[in-house]
Every structure is written in structure tokens, then in C-alpha cells.
Design a protein around this motif. Structure first.
Motif, PDB file in Angstrom:
ATOM      1  N   GLN A   9       0.268  -0.927   1.105  1.00  0.00           N
ATOM      2  CA  GLN A   9       1.049  -1.192   2.315  1.00  0.00           C
ATOM      3  C   GLN A   9       0.195  -1.181   3.582  1.00  0.00           C
ATOM      4  O   GLN A   9       0.715  -1.264   4.689  1.00  0.00           O
ATOM      5  CB  GLN A   9       2.178  -0.159   2.436  1.00  0.00           C
ATOM      6  CG  GLN A   9       3.148  -0.236   1.261  1.00  0.00           C
ATOM      7  CD  GLN A   9       4.135   0.926   1.248  1.00  0.00           C
ATOM      8  OE1 GLN A   9       4.247   1.665   2.218  1.00  0.00           O
ATOM      9  NE2 GLN A   9       4.837   1.078   0.136  1.00  0.00           N
ATOM     10  N   GLU A  39      -0.880  -3.001  -8.288  1.00  0.00           N
ATOM     11  CA  GLU A  39       0.517  -2.588  -8.409  1.00  0.00           C
ATOM     12  C   GLU A  39       0.805  -2.024  -9.804  1.00  0.00           C
ATOM     13  O   GLU A  39       1.427  -0.982  -9.948  1.00  0.00           O
ATOM     14  CB  GLU A  39       1.438  -3.779  -8.111  1.00  0.00           C
ATOM     15  CG  GLU A  39       2.894  -3.363  -8.065  1.00  0.00           C
ATOM     16  CD  GLU A  39       3.811  -4.501  -7.641  1.00  0.00           C
ATOM     17  OE1 GLU A  39       3.325  -5.635  -7.467  1.00  0.00           O
ATOM     18  OE2 GLU A  39       5.011  -4.228  -7.485  1.00  0.00           O
ATOM     19  N   LYS A  87      -2.600   4.749  -3.489  1.00  0.00           N
ATOM     20  CA  LYS A  87      -2.091   3.432  -3.899  1.00  0.00           C
ATOM     21  C   LYS A  87      -1.173   2.867  -2.814  1.00  0.00           C
ATOM     22  O   LYS A  87      -1.306   1.704  -2.410  1.00  0.00           O
ATOM     23  CB  LYS A  87      -1.328   3.575  -5.221  1.00  0.00           C
ATOM     24  CG  LYS A  87      -0.761   2.273  -5.771  1.00  0.00           C
ATOM     25  CD  LYS A  87      -0.116   2.506  -7.120  1.00  0.00           C
ATOM     26  CE  LYS A  87       0.591   1.270  -7.623  1.00  0.00           C
ATOM     27  NZ  LYS A  87       1.218   1.504  -8.940  1.00  0.00           N
ATOM     28  N   GLN A  88      -0.289   3.731  -2.331  1.00  0.00           N
ATOM     29  CA  GLN A  88       0.652   3.328  -1.279  1.00  0.00           C
ATOM     30  C   GLN A  88      -0.114   2.879  -0.026  1.00  0.00           C
ATOM     31  O   GLN A  88       0.222   1.862   0.581  1.00  0.00           O
ATOM     32  CB  GLN A  88       1.535   4.532  -0.950  1.00  0.00           C
ATOM     33  CG  GLN A  88       2.827   4.177  -0.255  1.00  0.00           C
ATOM     34  CD  GLN A  88       3.537   5.440   0.228  1.00  0.00           C
ATOM     35  OE1 GLN A  88       3.178   6.556  -0.150  1.00  0.00           O
ATOM     36  NE2 GLN A  88       4.532   5.253   1.071  1.00  0.00           N
TER      37      GLN A  88
END
Lengths: 456, 195
Positions: B169, B142, B164-165
Motif C-alpha cells: 500500500q 500478494e 507486506k502491507q
């Protein structure tokens, strides 16, 4: 500012920009084979969906297929299951398949160009890193993983970061006996296995302009060996002639193809130039494709040569590379399994015999190449010289079939990788051109092919 | 996503996918069980016994979730089996100075975080984790930070926001593309080039 050939093709295939530097790219042609596709088809089943555009897909069995007695069932049960899975998946999802025994079966990167399916301006993918081969036609062609094979089956698209542009220019006249394979081994030896990572390479200059399409494919094939995502060459009359001999092309398409070249004022992120006169027949001495040396050099003169790879190869750095005893010669693979490669070999060995103790295999890249070779009586030349002329497949390039090099044996190979164990556990691989491989089979030692060539 | 673990240091440059998983293990038609053959030729002796010299066979390394490798990790073949083997073995992140492009993409698609750091940091991490198997490395996705208290390292790393997302997620890229189906079909119909 003008555009590179790469940018022209990429930009015209962007369905949507996702975020900075990330695009959804439309894929014109998807090639499939038995090794990297089964899990992708299972993914579709799990999602309960079909193939979005089956007409843009084409499959063949190549990695696992035997190169002797192909009409018999495959002995290895795992290989047999994998090949059978491809057949089942293609039937279920409506994809055309050239299975074993089909007149068009062959190595995926050999059949696409040869059948006129590979055409300029396309985006082409396959679950195989040597998809870069198709760049010879002025295409964006690159290897993908199985998750991406599933993405293309499901959506005919990929989410991708746009690679950078790199120009490799070679001008001048190649010395006698120097082939396109030597050119690309030379370039990789200069750049290293990661020298072009993150880039698409465009090959420019008179050396590539003078090459035939098959020769350009050999060069583009090995782009991945210097880390490039792919390599490509601008469209010219050579390209157009090759494709129009194999496919019906209308005027509109032809005029578009002729625009598929880099603008004079385009920007490249990286540029490098070499002189053709500096390039000579090359062989690798280590366990990565960037360890190429000239045939009269010491083994230790190779760049990028680690102690670990010297130990694996059981080589003495002080010895001349030309003195090394050869056990196997493998002529074939998606790098050098085309008809022009087989002609080169046949011309060099005609009327001569292979050395005792050398196993020499000629494995054509496709059924079509094999048929052509037989039509030209090349098979007789191979046989008379003591070479085995086999049935098509990837064969000893990565030894997923029975064509394995025994542990400790040295193989001069026209394939693209000399990694540890690549041709079988403990196998020692020296990469070379078809001419060098043929000459080495005749003497039983790594040999400069110019000794057997008539300059006139 | 936070990974706090001991590490597997492999101070070798240009580890190719044939080493990560040899071609003879690519004959399966499923994705499971590749971990036992990860680095097969280095991990096992010719007689089939484990090679006690190889780091994966050292008991004190058995719970490591972070691998640290030399430059140009994952070069060679496009085989995703390499990423499946790494993930199946239990590795969640790999640190190197540079990854081969196809392997890097395959890693992301299998929930493995590839982290590129400058050579000076990779070399220090390699040295410290080789010297002491208990050295813990902490990765905070994060905040895009990697730390190692034993050497006072606290270093940010880059990652594309979309990747990253996806990792944070659990977004599946294929599902993302399937949701764009109408735009993809419209593109094919509307585009100008006569391919």
C-alpha cells in the motif's frame, strides 16, 4: 520464567505493540554524525516537521574529519559540504553539536560513554552499525539506516521486530598478552559473520566481569561483525563507578541500575560458551572479520577463508601469519581509540623504535582522549618511537578522510572491518589488538605482542 | 505487487555494504545517483574502465530487476546508501538465504523486497539464471509466491504482515509513527524508569 537483561530494557521501552512481534520502541538517546544524517534532515523539511525531542539527540563530526591540521578548512569539497550540512542541520533543528575544534568532538561511540551520556537501561540508536559499543553499559544500542534516523528525529521511536536473545559465556583466565580485542576476534572466528544474525547477544562470565568499561566497549563494538543486532553486558559496580564519575546520578536511578541483570531462570534462544584459556592474540587473514587465527598459525588455518579473499589479500595459505611484512599500523577507531588502548600501546613501545618503512598512526578517539594522552605524556612516547600522534576522528577505519592505505599495502589495524577496499582501494587489512599492532610496528612484520611484554 | 524479470545472479556469500557501495561514495547529502557506483570495485577496473567480466556489465543483464545473492547479503555497515544504490540501479527484489538485519530494514524502507529462501532453492535459482540470462523469475508479493518456470519452481516465501502491507500500500513507516505522536509523548511522561 525470569527475564533477560535485554527483555527487561526492551519491554520497558515499548510504547505500543503493533502486531505479532512488532513493537513501537521508545528511544532514549539518539547520536548523529555527518554521513548518515543529511538525507534524514531533508526528510523532515519535506514533511514540514521538526525534531520531536532535540534534547535526546547529540551530534558530532567524525567520519570525514582530517586527523592533521584540523584547524584548517577541509580540503575535500564533498567532505567539507557534509560536515557543513551537519552544522546547518543541527542549528536549524536545535540539536547540540560537537563540531571540529570543539573540546568534546570525537568518534560518536567514544564521546557518548566518556561524557556520561551513555547510561545503563537506555535504548540508544545512531546511523552507524557500531552503536553496539554502548551495550557495554547494559543498554540496548544498535545501528540504524537513514530512514530510521529520520523516524527517530520525527518521533523519538522506531517500529521494530523484537530480536531474539543469545548468550555468549566466557569463563576462566585469559592467557598472558591476550586482550578483549582478541576475545571478540576469537568469538567471531568461531561464529562467522552471520552467526548471531537476528539476535541481541549478552556477554556473560568472568572474562567480561573482570574487564574495565573501556574493554567491554571493545567487545560490544564488534557484535555487529557476527551479525548481531547488538551486544550487551549486565550492570555491576564497574559500570556504576564509571558512569557516576562522569554524571550526577540520584539514588532512585542507582537502585534501578542494579536490577539491570538477567534473572537466573531467564530463557535464551541460543547459548554458546568458550574457555578463556583457549583464546590467544589473534589476527585476521581474509577480507571479513571472521577469519581470525592465532599468531603462530598458518594463514590457511583461518576459518571462513575463501579463495577470493586470499587472492585479494595476496597471501599464501601455506605461510605463517607472523612472517607477513607490514606497511602501515593504524591504532584508533571506535573499537580501540580510547585512552586505555593508547596506554597499552605506549607501554609496549616505550624506549623502542618502529621499524623502518612502517607508517604508524595513533589516532585518538576524541579530543578528550587526546588531551588525556598528552597530559600523561603518551604523545612523547609515540613521537620518540616514530609513531605519528594525530587528531581525533574515524580516520583509516573507513578512509572517508585523507587517511587512506595505498593499494596493495598491508595495514595492521585496530579497527573492526577488513572488507575489500575498506581502508582505501586495494588496501589489505589485518585486524588485531592494540598490543599486536604496536608490536608489528616495531618489527615490521605481524608480531606476537608477548615477545615485547614483561609477564611480571 | 508483481515483479517479472530476468535476474542478476551473484553467487558470493557475505557481500558486505562496503562492496555494495564503498565509503568514498557516501559523501553526498542527497539520495540520488548512487546506482552508477553500485558494486563499484567489482564493476570497474583500477583504470576506471568497466570490468567486462562482472555480471552487471553484461548487456543481456541490463534490464534485470531481481538480484539473487549468496548467504548473508548486506552485512557490515548501516549505510542506507547501499539500499539507495540497489534501488537506483533498478533492482526491486533480492533473493538470498539470509540478509543482515540492518540492510534488510533499509531495503524495506526503500521499496526493495528482500526474500529469504532455503539454500536448495537459492542455489538452483543461482545456477539456472547464471546458465541462461534469459531465465525469467516471477514474484507475486500478494500471494507470497516466487516462481521460475524454467525449473518448475513454485515456492512460497515469508514476510511480516506489516512489512507486506507497507510495500503493497506504499505505507511510509515514518508517517505511521508520526500518527502515534500523542501515544509516544504520553509514554515518555508516564513511564516508570527514571531514564
Amino acid at each position: 520464567m525470569g527475564k533477560t537483561l535485554f527483555d527487561k530494557i526492551w519491554d520497558s521501552h515499548v510504547v505500543k505493540n503493533v502486531s505479532e512481534g512488532l513493537d513501537v520502541l521508545f528511544i532514549d538517546q539518539h547520536f548523529l554524525h555527518e554521513v548518515t544524517s543529511p538525507q534524514a534532515f531533508d526528510g523532515l523539511r519535506d514533511r514540514g516537521i521538526g525534531v520531536l525531542m532535540p534534547h535526546r539527540c547529540l551530534a558530532t563530526a567524525d567520519h570525514n574529519v582530517p586527523t592533521v591540521n584540523q584547524s584548517q578548512p577541509i580540503k575535500d569539497p564533498l567532505s567539507a559540504t557534509q560536515v557543513a550540512s551537519l552544522k546547518k542541520n543541527c542549528d536549524e533543528f536545535g540539536i547540540e553539536l560537537f563540531e571540529i575544534g570543539h573540546e568534546n568532538q570525537g568518534i560518536v561511540h567514544i564521546i557518548g560513554p566518556d561524557l556520561g551520556i551513555t547510561q545503563p537501561g537506555m535504548t540508544i540508536v545512531c546511523g552507524d552499525s557500531h552503536t553496539s559499543t554502548h551495550g557495554a553499559f547494559g543498554t540496548i544500542a544498535f545501528g540504524i539506516g537513514t530512514s530510521q534516523v529520520e523516524q527517530v528525529l520525527a518521533t523519538q521511536s522506531l517500529v521494530l521486530s523484537k530480536p531474539k536473545n543469545m548468550k555468549i559465556e566466557v569463563n576462566g583466565s585469559l592467557p598472558f598478552g591476550t586482550t578483549p580485542k582478541d576475545v571478540i576476534l576469537y568469538i567471531i572466528s568461531k561464529l562467522g559473520t552471520e552467526g548471531a544474525t537476528g539476535h541481541f547477544v549478552e556477554y556473560c562470565g568472568s572474562v567480561f566481569e573482570d574487564m574495565s568499561m573501556e574493554e567491554r566497549m571493545t567487545v560490544c563494538n564488534m557484535s555487529i561483525e557476527m551479525g548481531a543486532r547488538g551486544g550487551l553486558i549486565g550492570v555491576d559496580q564497574t559500570t556504576v563507578d564509571y558512569v557516576t564519575k562522569r554524571a550526577e546520578i540520584d539514588h532512585e536511578k542507582l537502585s534501578w541500575w542494579k536490577s539491570l541483570n538477567t534473572d537466573y531462570n531467564a530463557f535464551y534462544d541460543k547459548k554458546i560458551a568458550f574457555r578463556a584459556e583457549d583464546i590467544h592474540p589473534m589476527v585476521t587473514t581474509g577480507t571479513a572479520p571472521d577469519t581470525g587465527v592465532r599468531l603462530n598459525q598458518k594463514i590457511g588455518d583461518a576459518p571462513h577463508l575463501s579463495t577470493k579473499s586470499l587472492q585479494y589479500m595476496k597471501f599464501n595459505a601455506e605461510e605463517n601469519v607472523s612472517d607477513q611484512v607490514v606497511d602501515y599500523v593504524f591504532i584508533g577507531s571506535c573499537t580501540n581509540g580510547r585512552i586505555e588502548d593508547l596506554r597499552l600501546v605506549a607501554n609496549l613501545i616505550r624506549g623502542r623504535k618502529k621499524a623502518d618503512g612502517v607508517n604508524a598512526w595513533v589516532v585518538p578517539g576524541s579530543m578528550k582522549v587526546r588531551a588525556q594522552a598528552i597530559e600523561e605524556n603518551l604523545d612523547k612516547i609515540f613521537k620518540e618511537s616514530g609513531f605519528e600522534f594525530r587528531e581525533p576522528g574515524c580516520s583509516a577505519c573507513l578512509a572517508m578522510n585523507d587517511d587512506k592505505i595505498p593499494s596493495g599495502s598491508l595495514c595492521v589495524s585496530t579497527s573492526n572491518r577488513n572488507f575489500e577496499g575498506r581502508q582505501g582501494d586495494g588496501a589489505r587489512t589485518v585486524l588485531a589488538s592494540p598490543l599486536t599492532a604496536a608490536a608489528s610496528a616495531l618489527t615490521g612484520k605481524i608480531t606476537d605482542p608477548t615477545l615485547f611484554l614483561d609477564e611480571n | 505487487m508483481k515483479i517479472n524479470s530476468t535476474a542478476l545472479p551473484l553467487a558470493i556469500d557475505n557481500i558486505d555494504t562496503d562492496q555494495i557501495i564503498p565509503a568514498k561514495f557516501l559523501k553526498q547529502v542527497d539520495k540520488i545517483g548512487y546506482g552508477k557506483n553500485l558494486f563499484y570495485s567489482w564493476r570497474y577496473l583500477q583504470d576506471g574502465n568497466v570490468n567486462p567480466e562482472f555480471i552487471l556489465n553484461q548487456p543481456e543483464r541490463s534490464s534485470a530487476k531481481i538480484m539473487i545473492a549468496g548467504n548473508n547479503f548486506g552485512c557490515g555497515s548501516s549505510r542506507e546508501h547501499a539500499a539507495w544504490a540497489v534501488a537506483d540501479y533498478g533492482i526491486e527484489a533480492i533473493i538470498s538465504t539470509q540478509f543482515a538485519d540492518i540492510f534488510k530494514g533499509n531495503a524495506y524502507n526503500n521499496g526493495i523486497l528482500p526474500i529469504e529462501l532455503d539454500k536448495q532453492f537459492v542455489d538452483i535459482l543461482l545456477q539456472k539464471t547464471m546458465d541462461n540470462a534469459e531465465t525469467e523469475v516471477n514474484i507475486d508479493l500478494e500471494n507470497q509466491m516466487i516462481s521460475c518456470d524454467a525449473i518448475n519452481l513454485n515456492q512460497p516465501f515469508d514476510i511480516h504482515p506489516f512489512k507486506k502491507q507497507c510495500l503493497m500500500q506504499g505505507i511510509d513507516e515514518t508517517e505511521f509513527l508520526i500518527n502515534l505522536k500523542s501515544e509516544i509523548l504520553a509514554y515518555e511522561t508516564q513511564r516508570g524508569e527514571p531514564v
